[in-house]
Design a protein around this motif. Structure first.
Motif, PDB file in Angstrom:
ATOM      1  N   HIS A   1     -32.497 -30.707 -31.782  1.00 20.73           N
ATOM      2  CA  HIS A   1     -31.739 -31.571 -32.693  1.00 20.73           C
ATOM      3  C   HIS A   1     -32.307 -31.478 -34.106  1.00 20.73           C
TER       4      HIS A   1
ATOM      5  N   GLU B   1     -29.663 -30.172 -36.850  1.00 17.35           N
ATOM      6  CA  GLU B   1     -29.717 -31.019 -38.042  1.00 17.35           C
ATOM      7  C   GLU B   1     -31.069 -30.942 -38.749  1.00 17.35           C
TER       8      GLU B   1
ATOM      9  N   HIS C   1     -23.390 -32.150 -29.364  1.00 15.11           N
ATOM     10  CA  HIS C   1     -23.993 -31.012 -30.084  1.00 15.11           C
ATOM     11  C   HIS C   1     -23.930 -29.734 -29.246  1.00 15.11           C
TER      12      HIS C   1
HETATM   13 CO    CO Z   1     -26.980 -35.742 -33.607  1.00 10.96          CO
END
Ligand code: CO
Length: 284
Positions: A168, A199, A231
């Motif tokens: 992530h 991200e 995701h």
């Molecule tokens: Co997220």
């Protein structure tokens, strides 16, 4: 005679002490509203319930958006505050809270703040509250996780096939440092394995040129997240032009996706359980 009385008194006190002590466990994840992703969390909950015997085990999600969505669908999940109050109502005096996050970063810090808020509001309700660390906090954790994840890679992977794990990350927060160490550890253990973040600062664009330079013709994509939710399904394996799958294909690679969260792996449950135990052992 006097000695005997003291012994009896001591026994009574010990009995009273244990009679009023009740242990409960609260598992806390960010949450997911995807049915296909949910078994990753449910599997961890099942492992804890099996180990807890008659002691209660509850699950809480920190994401308000996800909890609201699930409540509308008729599958409510508690907030941290509501779950702590529920365990108190069930008579729990010794509370174990286990973060189901990957890194000691934003989401974990938020959980700590939620716990402190509840304790401050309700002083004296719990005798002890212990919070277990997320998955990756020590070198030992990292070694174990790398081994477990490498063992979980698709059996159809051929020598020379690359693997890109999707973590992530957060390019403004502390989670990126944990994932940078994780990416390096994977690559050291298997030079055809990379970890990039959806991200975080270690993005797809960082990894693509290195992967191309390695000469790989085929790449396997797999999430490095507890659940394979939005995701994994969209940013990693989706059909949109900015998904990792589409972008790797545009770069001339054959792409295969394994859409499965780390929460599906038994050895990962064992690592969380060890963190819960370490939190209990740490404070007498
Ligand atoms: Co997220």
């Amino acid at each position: 005679m006097k000695k005997c009385f003291v012994m009896v008194l001591l026994c009574c006190l010990l009995a009273a002490g244990t009679a009023f002590a009740k242990t409960g466990t609260l598992l806390v994840a960010f949450g997911t509203s995807m049915d296909s992703a949910r078994p990753a969390i449910d599997d961890i909950e099942k492992a804890y319930k099996k180990a807890a015997g008659n002691d209660p085990v509850l699950l809480a999600f920190t994401s308000d958006i996800i909890r609201n969505k699930l409540a509308k669908e008729g599958n409510p999940v508690l907030s941290v505050n509501a779950a702590m109050n529920e365990l108190a109502a069930q008579g729990v005096t010794d509370l174990k809270i286990q973060s189901l996050h990957i890194a000691p970063a934003e989401e974990y810090n938020q959980l700590e703040r939620m716990v402190v808020k509840n304790i401050t509001k309700n002083p004296g309700v719990f005798k002890t509250v212990k919070v277990g660390y997320p998955l990756l906090v020590s070198e030992k954790d990292l070694d174990a996780v790398v081994k477990v994840v490498l063992a979980s890679l698709p059996k159809d992977r051929k020598p020379g096939d690359a693997v890109v794990l999707m973590g992530h990350g957060n390019d403004r927060g502390p989670g990126d440092l944990t994932l940078a160490a994780t990416a390096a550890a994977f690559h050291k253990a298997d030079p055809h394995v990379w970890l990039a973040t959806v991200e975080g600062s270690n993005s797809f664009d960082n990894v693509l040129p290195k992967l191309k330079a390695s000469g790989a013709k085929r790449v396997w994509l797999q999430p490095f997240m507890i659940v394979a939710g939005d995701h994994a399904n969209n940013d990693m394996a989706g059909a949109d032009e900015d998904s990792w799958k589409t972008m790797f294909e545009a770069a001339g690679l054959t792409v295969n996706c394994q859409i499965s969260g780390l929460g599906r792996i038994d050895a990962i449950h064992a690592l969380y359980v060890a963190h819960t135990k370490a939190a209990i052992d740490a404070i007498a």
